[in-house]
Design a protein around this motif. Structure first.
Motif, PDB file in Angstrom:
ATOM      1  N   GLU A  64      66.684  89.972  37.343  1.00 21.56           N
ATOM      2  CA  GLU A  64      66.587  91.425  37.131  1.00 21.56           C
ATOM      3  C   GLU A  64      65.722  91.759  35.926  1.00 21.56           C
ATOM      4  OE1 GLU A  64      69.675  95.161  37.615  1.00 21.56           O
ATOM      5  OE2 GLU A  64      70.437  93.186  37.002  1.00 21.56           O
ATOM      6  N   GLY A  65      65.955  91.076  34.810  1.00 23.33           N
ATOM      7  CA  GLY A  65      65.148  91.329  33.617  1.00 23.33           C
ATOM      8  C   GLY A  65      63.698  90.935  33.803  1.00 23.33           C
ATOM      9  N   ARG A  66      63.456  89.829  34.519  1.00 21.87           N
ATOM     10  CA  ARG A  66      62.074  89.378  34.752  1.00 21.87           C
ATOM     11  C   ARG A  66      61.314  90.366  35.623  1.00 21.87           C
ATOM     12  NH1 ARG A  66      62.145  83.330  36.831  1.00 21.87           N
ATOM     13  NH2 ARG A  66      59.900  83.735  36.802  1.00 21.87           N
ATOM     14  N   VAL A  67      62.006  90.930  36.610  1.00 23.70           N
ATOM     15  CA  VAL A  67      61.346  91.922  37.473  1.00 23.70           C
ATOM     16  C   VAL A  67      60.939  93.144  36.663  1.00 23.70           C
ATOM     17  CG1 VAL A  67      61.739  93.558  39.357  1.00 23.70           C
ATOM     18  CG2 VAL A  67      62.408  91.176  39.630  1.00 23.70           C
ATOM     19  N   ASP A  68      61.826  93.630  35.808  1.00 31.54           N
ATOM     20  CA  ASP A  68      61.519  94.806  34.979  1.00 31.54           C
ATOM     21  C   ASP A  68      60.327  94.523  34.049  1.00 31.54           C
ATOM     22  OD1 ASP A  68      63.590  96.147  36.164  1.00 31.54           O
ATOM     23  OD2 ASP A  68      65.041  95.678  34.580  1.00 31.54           O
ATOM     24  N   THR A  69      60.331  93.336  33.438  1.00 29.08           N
ATOM     25  CA  THR A  69      59.244  92.986  32.517  1.00 29.08           C
ATOM     26  C   THR A  69      57.905  92.886  33.237  1.00 29.08           C
ATOM     27  OG1 THR A  69      60.798  91.765  31.118  1.00 29.08           O
ATOM     28  CG2 THR A  69      58.453  91.297  30.826  1.00 29.08           C
ATOM     29  N   ASN A  70      57.909  92.235  34.399  1.00 30.72           N
ATOM     30  CA  ASN A  70      56.658  92.049  35.132  1.00 30.72           C
ATOM     31  C   ASN A  70      56.149  93.341  35.741  1.00 30.72           C
ATOM     32  OD1 ASN A  70      56.311  89.261  34.678  1.00 30.72           O
ATOM     33  ND2 ASN A  70      57.809  88.765  36.244  1.00 30.72           N
ATOM     34  N   ILE A  71      57.037  94.254  36.107  1.00 33.37           N
ATOM     35  CA  ILE A  71      56.601  95.562  36.613  1.00 33.37           C
ATOM     36  C   ILE A  71      55.915  96.351  35.499  1.00 33.37           C
ATOM     37  CG2 ILE A  71      57.480  97.807  37.349  1.00 33.37           C
ATOM     38  CD1 ILE A  71      59.317  96.379  39.262  1.00 33.37           C
ATOM     39  N   ASN A 102      57.643  95.149  46.445  1.00 29.86           N
ATOM     40  CA  ASN A 102      58.372  94.119  47.195  1.00 29.86           C
ATOM     41  C   ASN A 102      59.415  93.438  46.308  1.00 29.86           C
ATOM     42  OD1 ASN A 102      58.774  92.472  49.585  1.00 29.86           O
ATOM     43  ND2 ASN A 102      57.832  90.814  48.418  1.00 29.86           N
ATOM     44  N   TRP A 103      59.090  93.236  45.028  1.00 33.81           N
ATOM     45  CA  TRP A 103      60.069  92.665  44.089  1.00 33.81           C
ATOM     46  C   TRP A 103      61.308  93.559  44.021  1.00 33.81           C
ATOM     47  CZ3 TRP A 103      56.100  91.961  39.540  1.00 33.81           C
ATOM     48  CH2 TRP A 103      55.244  90.903  39.858  1.00 33.81           C
ATOM     49  N   GLN A 104      61.084  94.866  43.892  1.00 31.49           N
ATOM     50  CA  GLN A 104      62.200  95.800  43.783  1.00 31.49           C
ATOM     51  C   GLN A 104      63.051  95.801  45.050  1.00 31.49           C
ATOM     52  OE1 GLN A 104      59.801  99.285  42.895  1.00 31.49           O
ATOM     53  NE2 GLN A 104      60.349  99.198  40.725  1.00 31.49           N
ATOM     54  N   VAL A 105      62.401  95.729  46.210  1.00 36.79           N
ATOM     55  CA  VAL A 105      63.126  95.748  47.489  1.00 36.79           C
ATOM     56  C   VAL A 105      64.004  94.508  47.626  1.00 36.79           C
ATOM     57  CG1 VAL A 105      62.854  95.602  49.993  1.00 36.79           C
ATOM     58  CG2 VAL A 105      61.488  97.238  48.680  1.00 36.79           C
ATOM     59  N   LEU A 106      63.448  93.334  47.305  1.00 32.30           N
ATOM     60  CA  LEU A 106      64.217  92.088  47.427  1.00 32.30           C
ATOM     61  C   LEU A 106      65.427  92.083  46.502  1.00 32.30           C
ATOM     62  CD1 LEU A 106      61.335  89.425  47.631  1.00 32.30           C
ATOM     63  CD2 LEU A 106      62.817  90.190  49.479  1.00 32.30           C
ATOM     64  N   LEU A 107      65.246  92.617  45.304  1.00 31.04           N
ATOM     65  CA  LEU A 107      66.351  92.655  44.348  1.00 31.04           C
ATOM     66  C   LEU A 107      67.435  93.626  44.806  1.00 31.04           C
ATOM     67  CD1 LEU A 107      66.931  91.218  41.662  1.00 31.04           C
ATOM     68  CD2 LEU A 107      66.047  93.231  40.482  1.00 31.04           C
ATOM     69  N   GLU A 108      67.032  94.802  45.294  1.00 35.94           N
ATOM     70  CA  GLU A 108      68.004  95.788  45.760  1.00 35.94           C
ATOM     71  C   GLU A 108      68.748  95.292  46.993  1.00 35.94           C
ATOM     72  OE1 GLU A 108      69.059  98.529  44.327  1.00 35.94           O
ATOM     73  OE2 GLU A 108      67.735  98.052  42.641  1.00 35.94           O
ATOM     74  N   ASP A 109      68.046  94.585  47.887  1.00 36.81           N
ATOM     75  CA  ASP A 109      68.703  94.032  49.078  1.00 36.81           C
ATOM     76  C   ASP A 109      69.782  93.028  48.692  1.00 36.81           C
ATOM     77  OD1 ASP A 109      67.124  95.584  50.644  1.00 36.81           O
ATOM     78  OD2 ASP A 109      65.776  93.990  51.307  1.00 36.81           O
ATOM     79  N   ALA A 110      69.497  92.216  47.688  1.00 37.50           N
ATOM     80  CA  ALA A 110      70.485  91.222  47.239  1.00 37.50           C
ATOM     81  C   ALA A 110      71.715  91.918  46.637  1.00 37.50           C
ATOM     82  CB  ALA A 110      69.852  90.281  46.222  1.00 37.50           C
ATOM     83  N   LYS A 111      71.503  92.976  45.875  1.00 42.53           N
ATOM     84  CA  LYS A 111      72.632  93.716  45.303  1.00 42.53           C
ATOM     85  C   LYS A 111      73.479  94.350  46.408  1.00 42.53           C
ATOM     86  CE  LYS A 111      70.365  94.867  40.909  1.00 42.53           C
ATOM     87  NZ  LYS A 111      69.853  95.975  40.067  1.00 42.53           N
ATOM     88  N   THR A 112      72.803  94.881  47.423  1.00 47.59           N
ATOM     89  CA  THR A 112      73.535  95.491  48.542  1.00 47.59           C
ATOM     90  C   THR A 112      74.349  94.444  49.299  1.00 47.59           C
ATOM     91  OG1 THR A 112      71.758  97.122  48.771  1.00 47.59           O
ATOM     92  CG2 THR A 112      73.281  96.890  50.617  1.00 47.59           C
ATOM     93  N   ALA A 113      73.780  93.265  49.482  1.00 46.85           N
ATOM     94  CA  ALA A 113      74.500  92.190  50.178  1.00 46.85           C
ATOM     95  C   ALA A 113      75.742  91.771  49.409  1.00 46.85           C
ATOM     96  CB  ALA A 113      73.563  90.995  50.379  1.00 46.85           C
ATOM     97  N   LEU A 114      75.687  91.772  48.082  1.00 46.01           N
ATOM     98  CA  LEU A 114      76.863  91.431  47.274  1.00 46.01           C
ATOM     99  C   LEU A 114      77.950  92.474  47.440  1.00 46.01           C
ATOM    100  CD1 LEU A 114      75.190  90.170  43.963  1.00 46.01           C
ATOM    101  CD2 LEU A 114      76.553  88.815  45.551  1.00 46.01           C
ATOM    102  N   GLU A 115      77.573  93.749  47.514  1.00 49.59           N
ATOM    103  CA  GLU A 115      78.566  94.802  47.709  1.00 49.59           C
ATOM    104  C   GLU A 115      79.222  94.695  49.085  1.00 49.59           C
ATOM    105  OE1 GLU A 115      76.556  98.452  47.076  1.00 49.59           O
ATOM    106  OE2 GLU A 115      76.192  98.093  44.932  1.00 49.59           O
TER     107      GLU A 115
END
Length: 442
Positions: free
Chosen positions: A80-87, A137-150
């Motif tokens: 999560e932190g790496r995605v924010d930094t790279n964006i 695409n980075w944001q989508v993959l991360l959000e999909d993983a969070k949704t799967a955990l819920e």
């Protein structure tokens, strides 16, 4: 009654081999566990006890789901932190503004009146669009993983969804690693293609064979990254290998990834060309220059008196034109001693034009490396000193080791390196050459 007896018998026999908790029958020691499990399996086989899914299988699924959920949660937290930094590095507002500006420019009716300029604009537009797509695409993959955990917290049967999210997070991690490496390519020409020249050194036929091995290594590396590779010129050796060859590597950041290969490469092995099979050392020189645009090359003016041009027959396939007419060109820049050879095209005029572009590209690279303000400040002896720079050793005898003398990075997978697996060496070189803020001028 008999049917009930036979149905009850397997359960009774299973109790004999599966002691209850708190009973006086203890389980076998660790070394006997394998024999114990084998005995139970044989007993089940002889009695034909079916392995029907029951409470135990549901518990196994629940345990696996918990384990996968834990690993996915850790992976999401680390990425999560790496995605924010790279964006932030991508700078989405700037990319969107550039896409809007270039699309407006390309919609003008007279846009394609100058094809070369229009093509350059379209290339920039596609680059900005690709940057936006990757970041989103980075944001989508991360959000999909969070949704799967819920979802997995409410639905215990969502193991498949969780496993898919874990695989997508692994892909995301690889993409982030590649992007973070690309961020290190901040040079003025790092995003361009590259011209890679190989020249055999001391060692005779052995060195010529070594130069061809390096040529194959770089071909594998470029093809593995999806680059387009073509041969500008190639001079074969008398018995084996090549005396020299120049490869044109077209693709984004080709020069940035390959610029660290410049220098002398040393090989130690049991020579196949030695009747006594003795260990020999061979050398080959690698030169790298960027493929520059005509606008950049036009800024350099080289007087004709500073150039020495000789012609030769190209040889090889191509018919009578290349075999009987001197279409090949060798060009030498007299003040610096820089020389290039081109046999790519079928006419002497085209080869002369390409050779002049190669000379200019080499002069620009050397000028930047030596921080010279004028071309006259470039000294030939400094360029010749690069020939003795040993950047990497490839040892196959008496042990296997490939080591970069500048960064200290090494590996025993020597054959994998010759098969084009160079990214570890490329990354170590780029990280080794990160400028130190403390060294910056005040």
């Amino acid at each position: 009654m008999m049917a009930g007896y036979w149905l009850a018998l397997p359960s009774f026999l299973c109790l004999l081999v599966t002691p209850r908790e708190g009973s006086s029958i203890s389980r076998p020691p660790f070394r006997a566990k394998t024999k114990w499990r084998l005995h139970r399996a044989r007993l089940r086989h002889y009695l034909s006890i079916p392995q029907v899914p029951g409470l135990r299988s549901r518990q196994s699924v629940a345990c696996q789901l918990t384990a996968d959920a834990g690993s996915v949660r850790k992976l999401v937290h680390s990425l999560e932190g790496r995605v924010d930094t790279n964006i932030q590095h991508v700078n989405l507002p700037f990319q969107e503004a550039e896409v809007e500006r270039l699309e407006a420019e390309s919609s003008i009716k007279t846009f394609w009146d100058e094809p070369e300029k229009a093509q350059a604009v379209m290339t920039k537009l596609n680059r900005h669009k690709a940057s936006l797509q990757i970041a989103r695409n980075w944001q989508v993959l991360l959000e999909d993983a969070k949704t799967a955990l819920e979802i997995c917290e409410d639905d215990p049967e969502s193991l498949e969804l969780l496993q898919e999210s874990q695989e997508n997070l692994w892909i995301l991690e690889k993409e982030l690693n590649a992007f973070e490496l690309q961020v290190l390519l901040t040079g003025p020409h790092d995003s361009k293609g590259a011209l890679l020249t190989l020249i055999s050194g001391a060692g005779g036929t052995e060195a010529q064979d070594w130069a061809q091995m390096l040529q194959r290594m770089y071909l594998r590396f470029a093809e593995g990254r999806g680059y387009k590779v073509s041969t500008v010129e190639e001079m074969p050796g008398e018995e084996a290998g090549i005396k020299s060859a120049t490869l044109k590597v077209e693709g984004e950041f080709a020069y940035g990834y390959l610029k660290g290969e410049k220098g002398t490469h040393r090989l130690v092995r049991l020579s196949p060309f030695n009747a006594q099979n003795k260990r020999q050392t061979s050398f080959a020189k690698v030169e790298i220059m960027p493929i520059l645009e005509e606008q950049e090359l036009s800024d350099i003016d080289i007087p004709d008196s500073d150039l020495e041009v000789t012609t030769m027959r190209s040889g090889g396939a191509g018919g009578q034109n290349v075999n009987k007419v001197e279409t090949g060109v060798r060009m030498r820049h007299i003040p610096t001693g820089i020389s290039v050879r081109c046999t790519q095209e079928r006419t002497q005029l085209q080869n002369k034009r390409i050779a002049l572009e190669m000379i200019k590209a080499k002069l620009i690279v050397v000028q930047e490396e030596q921080r010279a303000k004028e071309l006259e400040e470039i000294k030939g002896d400094l360029i010749e000193a690069a020939w003795g720079t040993q950047v990497r050793n490839y040892v196959f005898q008496p042990y296997k080791l490939v080591k970069d003398t500048r960064t200290g990075h090494e590996t025993s997978r020597a054959q994998d390196v010759l098969d084009g697996d160079l990214m570890d060496f490329v990354e170590s070189y780029l990280r080794h050459n990160i400028p130190n803020p403390a060294d910056a001028p005040a």
